[in-house]
Design a protein around this motif. Sequence first.
Motif, mmCIF file in Angstrom:
data_model
loop_
_atom_site.group_PDB
_atom_site.id
_atom_site.type_symbol
_atom_site.label_atom_id
_atom_site.label_comp_id
_atom_site.label_asym_id
_atom_site.label_seq_id
_atom_site.Cartn_x
_atom_site.Cartn_y
_atom_site.Cartn_z
ATOM 1 N N GLY C 132 15.366 -6.345 -40.544
ATOM 2 C CA GLY C 132 14.546 -5.148 -40.408
ATOM 3 C C GLY C 132 13.140 -5.570 -40.048
ATOM 4 O O GLY C 132 12.205 -5.351 -40.780
ATOM 5 N N ASP C 133 12.975 -6.134 -38.880
ATOM 6 C CA ASP C 133 11.809 -6.939 -38.602
ATOM 7 C C ASP C 133 11.099 -6.397 -37.368
ATOM 8 O O ASP C 133 11.725 -6.154 -36.345
ATOM 9 N N ALA C 134 9.803 -6.228 -37.499
ATOM 10 C CA ALA C 134 9.037 -5.599 -36.422
ATOM 11 C C ALA C 134 9.176 -6.346 -35.107
ATOM 12 O O ALA C 134 9.520 -5.768 -34.083
ATOM 13 N N THR C 135 8.947 -7.645 -35.131
ATOM 14 C CA THR C 135 8.906 -8.360 -33.868
ATOM 15 C C THR C 135 10.291 -8.502 -33.251
ATOM 16 O O THR C 135 10.411 -8.599 -32.041
ATOM 17 N N GLU C 136 11.337 -8.476 -34.064
ATOM 18 C CA GLU C 136 12.656 -8.589 -33.461
ATOM 19 C C GLU C 136 13.156 -7.264 -32.906
ATOM 20 O O GLU C 136 13.946 -7.242 -31.964
ATOM 21 N N HIS C 137 12.676 -6.157 -33.472
ATOM 22 C CA HIS C 137 13.023 -4.881 -32.873
ATOM 23 C C HIS C 137 12.365 -4.710 -31.520
ATOM 24 O O HIS C 137 12.735 -3.840 -30.751
ATOM 25 N N ALA C 138 11.356 -5.535 -31.256
ATOM 26 C CA ALA C 138 10.653 -5.427 -29.981
ATOM 27 C C ALA C 138 11.361 -6.187 -28.874
ATOM 28 O O ALA C 138 10.888 -6.195 -27.749
ATOM 29 N N ILE C 139 12.503 -6.822 -29.174
ATOM 30 C CA ILE C 139 13.168 -7.655 -28.170
ATOM 31 C C ILE C 139 13.439 -6.897 -26.860
ATOM 32 O O ILE C 139 13.075 -7.376 -25.796
ATOM 33 N N PRO C 140 14.082 -5.718 -26.909
ATOM 34 C CA PRO C 140 14.317 -5.027 -25.634
ATOM 35 C C PRO C 140 13.021 -4.693 -24.911
ATOM 36 O O PRO C 140 12.943 -4.820 -23.693
ATOM 37 N N LEU C 141 12.007 -4.303 -25.682
ATOM 38 C CA LEU C 141 10.721 -3.964 -25.072
ATOM 39 C C LEU C 141 10.143 -5.174 -24.357
ATOM 40 O O LEU C 141 9.687 -5.088 -23.212
ATOM 41 N N VAL C 142 10.196 -6.339 -25.008
ATOM 42 C CA VAL C 142 9.645 -7.543 -24.405
ATOM 43 C C VAL C 142 10.455 -7.932 -23.168
ATOM 44 O O VAL C 142 9.898 -8.277 -22.128
ATOM 45 N N SER C 143 11.796 -7.842 -23.265
ATOM 46 C CA SER C 143 12.632 -8.127 -22.095
ATOM 47 C C SER C 143 12.252 -7.219 -20.938
ATOM 48 O O SER C 143 12.189 -7.648 -19.788
ATOM 49 N N SER C 144 12.009 -5.947 -21.259
ATOM 50 C CA SER C 144 11.720 -5.019 -20.170
ATOM 51 C C SER C 144 10.374 -5.355 -19.534
ATOM 52 O O SER C 144 10.202 -5.190 -18.330
ATOM 53 N N LEU C 145 9.433 -5.872 -20.324
ATOM 54 C CA LEU C 145 8.170 -6.333 -19.737
ATOM 55 C C LEU C 145 8.434 -7.502 -18.794
ATOM 56 O O LEU C 145 7.813 -7.620 -17.738
ATOM 57 N N GLY C 146 9.362 -8.389 -19.185
ATOM 58 C CA GLY C 146 9.741 -9.506 -18.318
ATOM 59 C C GLY C 146 10.297 -9.007 -16.990
ATOM 60 O O GLY C 146 9.907 -9.478 -15.923
ATOM 61 N N PHE C 147 11.188 -7.997 -17.059
ATOM 62 C CA PHE C 147 11.748 -7.441 -15.823
ATOM 63 C C PHE C 147 10.673 -6.780 -14.961
ATOM 64 O O PHE C 147 10.722 -6.852 -13.726
ATOM 65 N N LEU C 148 9.720 -6.133 -15.627
ATOM 66 C CA LEU C 148 8.611 -5.511 -14.889
ATOM 67 C C LEU C 148 7.903 -6.558 -14.039
ATOM 68 O O LEU C 148 7.650 -6.359 -12.841
ATOM 69 N N LEU C 149 7.610 -7.712 -14.659
ATOM 70 C CA LEU C 149 6.944 -8.800 -13.926
ATOM 71 C C LEU C 149 7.819 -9.308 -12.784
ATOM 72 O O LEU C 149 7.346 -9.533 -11.667
ATOM 73 N N ILE C 150 9.115 -9.483 -13.069
ATOM 74 C CA ILE C 150 10.018 -10.039 -12.048
ATOM 75 C C ILE C 150 10.090 -9.094 -10.849
ATOM 76 O O ILE C 150 9.874 -9.508 -9.704
ATOM 77 N N PHE C 151 10.379 -7.834 -11.105
ATOM 78 C CA PHE C 151 10.565 -6.884 -9.996
ATOM 79 C C PHE C 151 9.289 -6.770 -9.168
ATOM 80 O O PHE C 151 9.320 -6.857 -7.941
ATOM 81 N N GLU C 152 8.157 -6.572 -9.862
ATOM 82 C CA GLU C 152 6.915 -6.351 -9.118
ATOM 83 C C GLU C 152 6.569 -7.542 -8.254
ATOM 84 O O GLU C 152 6.213 -7.398 -7.083
ATOM 85 N N ASN C 153 6.702 -8.728 -8.841
ATOM 86 C CA ASN C 153 6.248 -9.898 -8.094
ATOM 87 C C ASN C 153 7.238 -10.332 -7.026
ATOM 88 O O ASN C 153 6.838 -10.862 -5.997
ATOM 89 N N LEU C 154 8.529 -10.076 -7.235
ATOM 90 C CA LEU C 154 9.482 -10.346 -6.158
ATOM 91 C C LEU C 154 9.189 -9.440 -4.964
ATOM 92 O O LEU C 154 9.241 -9.879 -3.812
ATOM 93 N N VAL C 155 8.863 -8.194 -5.247
ATOM 94 C CA VAL C 155 8.536 -7.274 -4.157
ATOM 95 C C VAL C 155 7.276 -7.734 -3.439
ATOM 96 O O VAL C 155 7.208 -7.720 -2.204
ATOM 97 N N ILE C 156 6.290 -8.203 -4.213
ATOM 98 C CA ILE C 156 5.066 -8.698 -3.582
ATOM 99 C C ILE C 156 5.381 -9.902 -2.695
ATOM 100 O O ILE C 156 4.902 -10.006 -1.564
#
Lengths: 263, 304, 338
Positions: C132-156
């Motif tokens: 029941g841990d704050a930082t581990e519940h953030a895993i999907p959120l953090v992954s999605s930030l990773g995808f945000l970086l990947i998609f944006e920069n691949l397009v660039i």
Amino acid sequence: MPNEDMLQINGLAKRFGGLMVTQDVSFTVRRGGRKALIGPNGAGKTTLFNLMSGVYPLDLGTISLDGARIDHLPSRKRIAAGLSRSFQNIRLMPHLSVIENVMLGQHSQIVGPLALFNPIGLMRGNQARKAAEDRLKRAGLDVDPDGPVSGLPYGTRKRIEVVRALMSNPKLLMLDEPAAGLNPKETSELSSFLKEEAESGLTLLVVEHDMSFVHDLCDETLVLNFGRLIYDGPTGEVQNDPAVREAYLGTRRVSNAGGDRAA
Amino acid sequence: MSGYASGIVAILCINLIFAYGVYVTAAAGQLNLGGAGYQAIGAYAAAVLSTQGWTPGWGTIPAAMIISALVGFLIAFPVLRTRGVYMVLATFAFAQVVSGVLLRTSLFGGAIGMVVPDYLPLSVLILAAVLTTLFVFFLMASRFGLAIRAIHDDEAVATIMGVDVRGMQVTVFTIGGALAGLSGALYAHYFSFVEAQYFNPNLSIFVLLFVLIGGTQTAWGPLAGSLFFTLIPEALRIGGSWRFVVFGVTIVLMMAIRPEGMITRTLIARISSLFHRRPSSSALSLPNARPDLPDARMGDQHAK
Amino acid sequence: MAAAADVTFQRNILIKAAFGSAALIALALAVFLGGHVIAQQIISGLMLGAIYLIVAVAFTLTIGVLNFLNFTIPSLFMLTGMIAWALLKSGLLSFSGSWSWLIALFGGVVVATVASLLVERFTYRYFKAKHGDATEHAIPLVSSLGFLLIFENLVILAFGSESQRFPVPFKADLHLFGLVIGIPQIVSLVSALIVVAALSYVLKQTKIGRALRTIAENPEIASLLGVEVTQVVPVLFLLTGMLCGLAAALFTVNYGDVSPFMGDNIGTKAIAGMVLGGIGSIWGAIIGGLIVGLTETMSVHFLGGDSVEMVIWGLLLIVIIVAPRGLFGHAALGKGKL
């Protein structure tokens, strides 16, 4: 002598929505006493513990510890007032090591803001750590103090929680099913450890389904049913009480109450 | 040291201090997605104080720290009313408001930014980074650190154990504000220039990622995260967008394979047992910190 | 329980009615007092709000069902626009003549949807946090930030970071009561409303909708009741991708510009709209999106372009702190540890 009683509960009542979870609960536990709290599932035993430790506010009634009212205190100040507890479902901190979990129990004992910055984790030889290791040993727990709590057997973690609760040097220790999930050897070790602690002045209030543990440890017993106290007397006579028999009738016999334990 | 190398070291120092600012709240279980806001306050406080000559010499740096700590303290009260997604968004919104105010205020130079007159040598940055690291290690080893880690794991039990949860949370937000502010002030003085556009949402996101990828369990985490994400791209000589693609892929893979971050308590225990030669340590035999959830679940059902 | 639900239901209806009439009155008043200039602003605000509201619905669905703030949404939006532009520019679609822009946009939506499903494979699977841990519940959120970086920069990397013109096929504007209304604007508002109505129907009436709502209540109970969580969740990401794609297509047609950063601004504004309306509520996302659109055009008009961020985020900060439920939100949603 007013201070003969360590704990005095008077007219405790709590309502959740339309449901009265406890009503008119009054009892005392004498100084150094070892009292059990039993009752069928859903009788309100854990709720009573939660009310006493301040998880929920009271609707009615008073709680006095060692002659002083504690029901107006916020939850975090009750442990410093001398009331400590364990939990029915193990609530050890998963990311703290064994010794850190136990040392967390000392938190209420520190004095002044400077003590907050005592680097207890830096030097292995410090007093706080020694006291915690000592308590673990006395409880018969031979575990790596720096190991994680999460991989340990259920019974070991259950007992670490009892040790953590003891670290605040409480006047009253409330244990919520401490023997659940323990094997017979662990149960008897726990029982004798708690008796030792009680002999040095600790007062015990124990929720437990395992009646042999209750008989071994507690001289007095309370029975709660549907939020009401139906028995308050010697443990030896609880089985013969008509009200108690009726409460358990059709569900299970008292002597068998440990049968549906969680683990 | 070449200008290029010293630039990297400077950024590393600034990122490290900034990451510790976000780490102290994350260690207590609060995700701060508004780090850039706190850093901007420190940077602009130093810039304005330095330009206006209101503080003597390097007094700008402690003054900037105090100002951002104060903001951290004050903002903690409304922010701590929120939980979960709301807290992430509240801190994010806070940073956006800060950047909006900076852009619109002429004292802060608006969109043009501000030139900061006093230049700070690299040695001061390194010293500050070392002191900050030591401070956070000390903090995490203290009873205070134990208490905030307990809050991270279970607020309700921490309260019953006597921990002043609200007080601790306000304190970590204040310390976090001070450290982020320090990193901002150092940035302003080292690069002699600040502009509001630098303190954008991406910066807040990156610093939180440094911390989460490094690991929140120990004070080693932010150090590892900052080192990794500042030095690896330089070492690989990748620049521009590829750097961010690699960063993104690392994040996705880390979350899939090792979501608890690069550095965990178990890893630290394993390394230290190599030095202490304690073969009996059960930390060695346990692969990872995993509680036996089934047991806890059974207890839950039993309660009902 | 039923009575309580009725009360909430009626309260919601009342709030909606109050909002609707207040908006109409404000519109009439503004036109009356401020004349055509204000009316024109209101219309642009509503059109912009229509795009925000579609994206806000995408955000609110993922949070409502999975308690997951999906940060890939801005990049899905951007992918649609940039892929459509690239398809058009590549000349692959020259066979389709004057309809190539539409096919290009359709291609963009398909790519965004596929990308969204890819995200699902990497985020939802790790959703079950161990503690029941704050930082581990953030895993999907953090992954999605990773995808945000990947998609944006691949397009660039593929298409450069400049913003590009996407030829707008519509020339004609409608002139109504002296107001200029672009045909794409009308298309936006109408399709936003149709899509949201269709989505409400899907969630209320269909099997998959009921399954999603059961997961939102409690994922564990949902799987006990026989809901195949692992099969239903991809549908949610499919919807997310399609909603983002649609919003981006409308945006592209309306403004005729695409860039690798086009999603950032829309995404953050949509988050603001979602929170204003109340996390987890589709109606909230609609009203919130429109409010943010209106607030944006109004603050540009009255306070200048650089005030927009401050006004919207200030408003949002106040809403989060004072009334985190927003207009139509549920008390419990989004409060879980993250």
